[in-house]
Design a protein around this motif. Structure first.
Motif, PDB file in Angstrom:
ATOM      1  N   UNK A  29     -95.604  56.369  90.789  1.00 23.65           N
ATOM      2  CA  UNK A  29     -96.221  55.039  90.802  1.00 23.65           C
ATOM      3  C   UNK A  29     -97.532  55.153  90.042  1.00 23.65           C
ATOM      4  N   UNK A  30     -98.619  54.577  90.535  1.00 20.72           N
ATOM      5  CA  UNK A  30     -99.907  54.699  89.851  1.00 20.72           C
ATOM      6  C   UNK A  30    -100.773  55.782  90.493  1.00 20.72           C
ATOM      7  N   UNK A  31    -100.174  56.648  91.271  1.00 20.84           N
ATOM      8  CA  UNK A  31    -100.908  57.679  91.991  1.00 20.84           C
ATOM      9  C   UNK A  31    -100.757  59.024  91.299  1.00 20.84           C
ATOM     10  N   UNK A  32    -101.191  60.069  91.994  1.00 26.82           N
ATOM     11  CA  UNK A  32    -101.066  61.440  91.489  1.00 26.82           C
ATOM     12  C   UNK A  32     -99.749  62.090  91.874  1.00 26.82           C
ATOM     13  N   UNK A  33     -98.876  61.352  92.548  1.00 32.87           N
ATOM     14  CA  UNK A  33     -97.709  61.973  93.160  1.00 32.87           C
ATOM     15  C   UNK A  33     -96.433  61.685  92.371  1.00 32.87           C
ATOM     16  N   UNK A  34     -95.499  62.599  92.512  1.00 32.53           N
ATOM     17  CA  UNK A  34     -94.206  62.486  91.830  1.00 32.53           C
ATOM     18  C   UNK A  34     -93.115  62.952  92.775  1.00 32.53           C
ATOM     19  N   UNK A  74     -99.483  56.875  96.438  1.00 33.96           N
ATOM     20  CA  UNK A  74     -98.187  57.535  96.535  1.00 33.96           C
ATOM     21  C   UNK A  74     -97.160  56.814  97.379  1.00 33.96           C
ATOM     22  N   UNK A  75     -97.436  55.552  97.764  1.00 33.80           N
ATOM     23  CA  UNK A  75     -96.502  54.826  98.618  1.00 33.80           C
ATOM     24  C   UNK A  75     -95.179  54.515  97.923  1.00 33.80           C
ATOM     25  N   UNK A  76     -95.192  54.410  96.604  1.00 33.91           N
ATOM     26  CA  UNK A  76     -94.033  53.877  95.882  1.00 33.91           C
ATOM     27  C   UNK A  76     -93.220  54.927  95.155  1.00 33.91           C
ATOM     28  N   UNK A 474    -104.518  51.693 100.519  1.00 37.33           N
ATOM     29  CA  UNK A 474    -103.585  52.194 101.509  1.00 37.33           C
ATOM     30  C   UNK A 474    -103.636  53.703 101.666  1.00 37.33           C
ATOM     31  N   UNK A 475    -102.905  54.205 102.645  1.00 41.50           N
ATOM     32  CA  UNK A 475    -102.919  55.629 102.962  1.00 41.50           C
ATOM     33  C   UNK A 475    -101.921  56.424 102.138  1.00 41.50           C
ATOM     34  N   UNK A 476    -100.665  55.929 102.091  1.00 39.50           N
ATOM     35  CA  UNK A 476     -99.628  56.628 101.354  1.00 39.50           C
ATOM     36  C   UNK A 476     -99.588  58.092 101.712  1.00 39.50           C
TER      37      UNK A 476
END
Length: 958
Positions: A29-34, A74-76, A474-476
Motif C-alpha cells: 500500500x502506501x506504507x513500508x510493508x509488503x 500497512x493495513x492494506x 491508523x495502527x496497521x
C-alpha cells in the motif's frame, strides 16, 4: 490456490485474479510493508463480494477488504484474498437532503461522493489528503480525518449506521443500540444475537477500564473504539467498528451524516519564529473555531521551494520559520474574512510573546494553491533534493493541543538523538496531530534496530503526554505492536476479546491491531537492493542514475487513481478501466517486483510487466502530477527496449515506430501513397498489415512538405529581433505543413529572422515511444549535431509539435547525456515561450475571439501552458482551457488495433463532449498532431488548429 481460484470463479460475477501481475500490483500500500496476496477479487456487486467471502470461509482463507489502498501503516497489504471494492461497488444509493444523510456503498471514492453531493450544497465532513483515491469503506476502516476534522470530526462522527458482513456470514445493519433494539436482536436469535450478548458482556467487564485508560483526545485513532459501546455513547456498534481496519467485518454500505458546504472561506496564514512557537499558539487560534488549523515548518517550505521554485503559493507565506494555516468559513466572504481578522487581531494583542507575522489570502484560487501545497507534504518530503530518502513509520502521533509545543520540543530532541533530524514537521496542529516522514535506514539490520528503538521511545513519549500513537493513519502493522505502551496490557487484552467476538478464527486482515506482526517484520526494504540492469538507455538523473531506484520511486498515495471531473492528465487508462494495474501506482508496483526478482522472476522478459504497461499511453502526466514525479512513459520505453531486444516486435512498432522513415519515403510520391492509404479496399489491407485499427482513418501526407515550401519561398530580409530556428518535425513537415507556414508568418510579423534546417531532422519520438531506443539515440544525436551551431550561437530553436519539443526538453538530455544535447535542450522553446520571452512588447492588432484549447499531455507535463495563455490574451482571445485529461490518441497508441477502444473511451471522457458542445464561433486549439487527429475523429466535422494557425489568421484578419 488452484482449487480456491476455481471456487471463486464459480461464485463470483467479476474478476478473479491469481496471476503474478495482479498479485504484484496489490502487494503493498502506501506504507513500508509488503505482503504478496493469495489472489485478488474485484466483485461487480456487493452480493458477489459477499459470495467471495463465503468461498474464502469454506477454504479457511484470510480476507483483506480493500478500498483505495492508500494506507500508511500497512493495513492494506496481507497474505490474503484481497477484495477490491473500488471498481464496481461505489454507488451513492440515496441522498436525503433535508435530513442531511446519505447511503453509500463501501467502495465509493470520497471525491466522487462529494461530486454527487455538491449540487445540493452538501459534503462528507472528513477529507483526508488522499481524498482523490480513498473510499468510504476505507475511511471507515481507518477512522479518517484530514484537515476538515477540525470542524467536522473524524469519520466515526459521520457514521450513523453500517451494513456489515462478518467472516462467518452474518450480514446486518448496525448502529446505536437502545434497549428495544437490543431486545429485538435477541428475539431474532442466531449468531447476531450471540455477538450482541458478547459485546454487552465485554462492555460491562471493561467499562471502567475504558473510561480511565482511553486518552481524552479528539484525534485518538489508535486501538478499537470500545468507548462507543459505553452506555453514555448509546452502545453504538457502528461507531465501535469504525477504525477497525478490516480486522473485524467487511463494510458493505454506510449511512452517513453529511454537512453543508461553507458558502465562503477565508485563509489567514500566521508566521512564527519556529514550529514550536507556532504550536504554542494553537490553543489561542483554535478558540476562534476555524474550519481547519494546519501547520508546516521551515524544512517543509525549503523542500517545496527546491521542488517548485516558482510556485506562487510559496510567495504567500509571511515571514517566519513555522506557519499556521487557519481557514474560516462563513455565510459570506465578508463574514469569513471578519472571523479571520478577529483572530489575527486577538493574537496581535498577545500574551507577552511577540505577535506572529500574518497574511490574509482573499483570493480562493490562491488559497486552494496554498492548501494543495500543504496536502502535498508526503510527496514533497519523500525524496529531498539533499539528504536521504524518507519513510513512513512514525508519522502521525497526536497529543492534546494545549501540550503540543512542549511535546514537539521533546520529540525534536528525540529525533536528534537517533539521527533523524532535519526532516519536516507539519500536520493538523489544531487537534495536536503531527506528521513527518523520517530518513530511516530500513535496508540493514542495524538501521532497522535503530528504527525500532526510536519507535518504542516515541511511543513512550506520546503516552506520557496523554496522546495517541496514531492521530490519523491508523495502527496497521507500524504501530499495533506498541499499543500496550499507550493503553496498557488490560485494554489490549480487551481489544483481543473484541476481535474474537467478530472474527474468532482470525481470518479478517490478520496481523493488524490484534495479535500484530512486529513493526520490523514484512518490511519491503529489508535487505532489498534492486536488481540493477548492466546498462540502461536513459540516465535517470533524479534517481542517482539507477533504473532500480526509479522503479521503486512510487510511495503509493494513489493520486494517479483519478476521475475525469478532477481534471489533470494522469492516468488516462486508469480513468477508463478503473483497474489498479492500469494506474501509475499499479504499474510501478510491477516494476518494483521485477527489480526485486522473487515474485516476478523473468526480469525484462516479464509478460506480466509488459501487459501492465501495454495500456500506458506514455502521456507523461505522472511526471508532473505524481507527488514524487514517477515518469512511467520513460520506464515503459526502457522496458520495451530490453523486453524486445533481439526479438520480433509487434507490427505497430515497425509501422508507427518507423513513421519518420516512411514519411520521408512517401514525400517522393505523396499523392500515390495517399491513393493507396485512402482507397477503401486498399486502405483496409494497409491498416491490417500495419497493425492499425480498421476504424481509424489514416492521416494524409501533404502534397508539399513544409521544408520544401520554405526552400522555394525566396530570401526574406533580416528581422529586428534576431534569428530563430524553426524546427520542422516529422508531423508538421509531412502531414500539417500549414502549421509551419503559419509559424513563419507569425515569427516574421513579430520581427524574427526565420531559419529552417536544410536537412530533415527528427527527435526520435516514435522510436522512443515504442522502445526502440538504440535507433532513437542515433536519430536524436544527428539532430543535435545539426542544431548545435545555432544553439552555440545563442539562437533559439522553436518547436511546433509539443511531443517532439518535449523530447528535446526532457527525454533528449536523459537519453543522450552530453553537453551538446543539454545546450540544445536549453535553447529549445515553444512558439508561445519565444513570443513571451523575446517579444513580450509586441502588441499585434487582432480581433481576438473565443478559443477552446486542448493542451497536449507532454506540453502539460514538461513545458506548461502559461506562456500560451499569455500570448492568446495578448491577441485578445478569450481562452477556455480543457482540463479533462488526455485526448486518448497518444501517437501510435490510438492507431493500434488493440488500443482503439481505450483510445476512444479516453476521448469520450472529456475531449469529444467538449468539442460537440463548442460553439460554432469558438476555435478549437490543439497544438498536438495526435490531439488534432482525435478531434477530427469526433464525428462533429470540427477540426483543431495549431496556435500558429490561430495567431496567423488573427494577423491576416486585421
Amino acid at each position: 490456490m488452484e482449487t480456491l481460484r476455481r471456487r471463486l470463479e464459480e461464485a463470483v460475477d467479476g474478476e478473479v485474479r491469481f496471476d503474478t501481475g495482479s498479485r504484484a500490483a496489490y502487494s503493498t500500500d502506501a506504507s513500508n510493508y509488503r505482503q504478496v496476496p493469495i489472489g485478488v477479487v474485484v466483485p461487480r456487486t456487493l452480493e458477489v463480494g459477499v459470495a467471495a467471502v463465503s468461498v474464502c470461509r469454506a477454504r479457511d482463507v484470510p480476507v483483506l477488504s480493500r478500498g483505495g489502498g492508500t494506507s500508511l501503516a500497512g493495513q492494506c497489504c496481507n497474505a490474503a484474498v484481497v477484495i477490491d471494492w473500488s471498481k464496481h461497488c461505489g454507488r451513492v444509493e440515496s441522498v436525503d437532503v433535508a435530513g442531511r444523510r446519505i447511503v453509500v456503498q463501501g467502495g465509493a471514492v470520497l471525491d466522487q461522493v462529494n461530486q454527487v453531493l455538491a449540487g445540493d450544497g452538501l459534503m462528507v465532513g472528513p477529507k483526508p489528503s488522499s481524498h482523490r483515491a480513498c473510499t468510504i469503506g476505507g475511511m471507515i476502516g481507518n477512522d479518517s480525518c484530514g484537515a476538515s476534522a477540525q470542524a467536522y470530526g473524524k469519520m466515526a462522527d459521520s457514521v450513523l449506521r453500517l451494513e456489515i458482513l462478518t467472516y462467518d456470514g452474518v450480514r446486518a445493519w448496525v448502529g446505536p443500540t437502545g434497549e428495544d433494539e437490543y431486545a429485538r436482536v435477541q428475539t431474532g436469535g442466531g449468531r447476531l444475537a450471540e455477538i450482541y450478548r458478547q459485546l454487552r458482556d465485554l462492555r460491562d467487564d471493561t467499562m471502567e477500564l475504558v473510561r480511565t485508560r482511553f486518552p481524552r483526545l479528539e484525534r485518538r485513532v489508535s486501538g478499537y473504539n470500545l468507548d462507543q459501546l459505553l452506555p453514555e455513547n448509546g452502545f453504538n456498534l457502528a461507531r465501535a467498528l469504525v477504525g477497525s481496519e478490516g480486522t473485524l467485518v467487511v463494510v458493505l454500505r454506510a449511512e452517513l451524516a453529511v454537512v453543508p458546504r461553507p458558502a465562503a472561506r477565508a485563509l489567514a496564514v500566521l508566521g512564527f519564529e519556529d514550529i514550536f512557537t507556532a504550536a504554542d499558539a494553537v490553543p489561542s487560534v483554535a478558540a476562534h473555531r476555524p474550519l481547519a488549523l494546519e501547520a508546516m515548518d521551515e524544512t517543509m517550505y525549503r523542500l517545496a521551494r527546491a521542488e517548485r521554485p516558482h510556485d506562487p503559493a510559496l510567495r504567500d507565506l509571511p515571514p517566519g520559520a513555522g506557519w499556521l494555516l487557519v481557514q474560516f468559513g462563513g455565510d459570506s466572504a465578508d463574514e469569513a474574512r471578519q472571523r479571520a481578522e478577529d483572530m489575527m487581531r486577538d493574537l496581535c494583542r498577545g500574551d507577552g510573546r511577540p505577535p506572529p507575522s500574518h497574511a490574509f489570502l482573499g483570493d480562493p484560487a490562491r488559497e486552494d494553491e496554498l492548501w494543495r501545497l500543504r496536502e502535498s507534504g508526503l510527496g514533497v518530503e519523500a525524496y529531498p533534493p539533499t539528504g536521504r530518502q524518507t519513510y513512513e513509520g512514525w508519522s502521525d502521533a497526536a497529543v492534546p493541543p494545549e501540550r503540543l509545543g512542549s511535546y514537539l520540543r521533546e520529540y525534536d530532541r528525540l529525533r536528534h538523538r537517533h539521527g533523524y533530524a532535519h526532516s519536516a514537521l507539519y500536520g493538523h496542529f489544531g487537534q495536536g496531530c503531527v506528521h513527518g516522514r523520517l530518513p530511516l535506514d530500513l535496508h540493514t539490520d542495524d538501521g532497522i534496530a535503530r528504527y525500532r528503538r526510536f519507535a518504542e521511545e516515541s511511543a513512550d513519549l506520546v503516552a506520557s503526554y496523554g496522546g495517541s500513537l496514531s492521530g490519523e493513519h491508523g495502527d496497521g502493522q507500524a504501530l499495533a505492536e506498541l499499543l500496550p505502551r499507550m493503553f496498557g496490557e488490560p485494554v489490549v487484552a480487551a481489544f483481543g476479546r473484541f476481535k474474537a467476538i467478530f472474527d474468532p478464527r482470525n481470518r479478517m486482515n490478520p496481523g493488524k491491531i490484534v495479535h500484530p506482526h512486529r513493526l520490523d517484520q514484512d518490511l519491503a526494504q529489508r535487505h532489498f537492493y534492486p536488481l540493477e540492469p548492466r546498462r540502461t538507455f536513459f540516465d535517470y538523473p533524479a534517481d542517482h542514475g539507477r533504473f532500480g531506484h526509479a522503479a521503486t520511486r512510487c510511495v503509493g498515495t494513489g493520486k494517479c487513481r483519478k476521475h475525469t471531473f478532477e481534471g489533470g492528465v494522469m492516468c488516462p487508462s486508469y480513468r477508463v478501466t478503473r483497474e489498479e494495474e492500469h494506474s501509475t501506482r499499479g504499474r510501478a508496483r510491477l516494476l518494483e517486483e521485477m527489480v526485486r526478482g522473487d515474485l516476478i522472476t523473468d526480469g525484462w522478459r516479464s509478460e506480466a510487466v509488459r501487459d501492465a504497461l501495454d495500456l500506458c499511453l506514455a502521456c507523461k502526466g505522472c511526471r508532473a502530477e505524481c507527488p514524487v514525479n514517477v515518469d512511467m512513459a520513460t520506464y515503459k520505453a526502457e522496458f520495451l527496449a530490453h523486453h524486445y531486444r533481439r526479438r520480433l516486435r509487434p507490427v505497430a512498432h515497425y509501422s508507427m515506430g518507423w513513421l519518420p522513415l516512411w514519411a520521408a519515403l512517401a514525400s517522393a510520391a505523396p499523392h500515390a501513397v495517399n491513393a493507396l492509404t485512402q482507397t477503401p479496399g486498399l486502405s483496409r489491407l494497409v491498416k491490417a498489415a500495419a497493425g492499425v485499427s480498421g476504424r481509424r482513418a489514416l492521416p494524409r501526407f501533404a502534397g508539399e512538405r513544409f521544408t520544401d515550401w520554405f526552400k522555394g519561398r525566396g530570401v526574406v530580409g533580416p528581422g529586428t529581433r534576431g534569428r530563430v530556428v524553426l524546427w520542422a518535425d516529422t508531423f508538421s513537415n509531412n502531414f500539417d505543413p500549414r502549421v509551419g507556414r503559419a509559424a513563419v508568418d507569425v515569427l516574421e510579423a513579430a520581427g524574427f529572422e526565420v531559419h529552417v534546417p536544410p536537412v530533415t531532422l527528427c527527435c526520435g519520438l516514435t522510436w522512443i515511444s515504442t522502445g526502440q531506443l538504440g535507433i532513437a539515440r542515433r536519430v536524436l544525436a544527428r539532430s543535435v549535431r545539426a542544431l548545435l551551431p545555432w544553439a552555440e550561437a545563442g539562437v533559439p530553436v522553436v518547436g511546433l509539435e509539443p511531443s517532439c519539443t518535449a523530447v528535446f526538453r526532457s527525454d533528449g538530455p536523459e537519453l543522450l547525456n552530453t553537453a551538446q544535447t543539454r545546450l540544445v535542450s536549453e535553447r529549445t522553446l515553444t512558439l508561445s515561450e519565444l513570443l513571451e520571452q523575446r517579444a513580450s512588447d509586441w502588441r499585434p492588432s487582432s480581433a481576438g475571439g473565443s478559443v477552446l484549447a486542448q493542451v497536449h499531455c507532454h506540453q502539460s507535463a514538461v513545458m506548461g501552458y502559461d506562456a500560451d495563455r499569455a500570448v492568446l490574451a495578448r491577441f485578445g482571445f478569450r481562452t477556455r482551457v480543457l482540463d479533462s485529461g488526455c485526448c486518448g490518441q497518444a501517437g501510435n497508441f490510438g492507431f493500434e488495433r488493440e488500443h482503439y477502444d481505450v483510445s476512444v473511451a479516453c476521448a469520450e471522457e472529456g475531449l469529444w463532449p467538449a468539442v460537440r458542445a463548442a460553439g460554432d464561433s469558438e476555435a478549437i486549439l490543439a497544438d498536438g498532431f495526435s490531439c488534432r487527429t482525435q478531434i477530427a475523429a469526433s464525428g462533429t466535422g470540427r477540426h483543431g488548429s495549431h496556435l500558429a494557425e490561430i495567431l496567423a489568421a488573427a494577423l491576416r484578419a486585421h
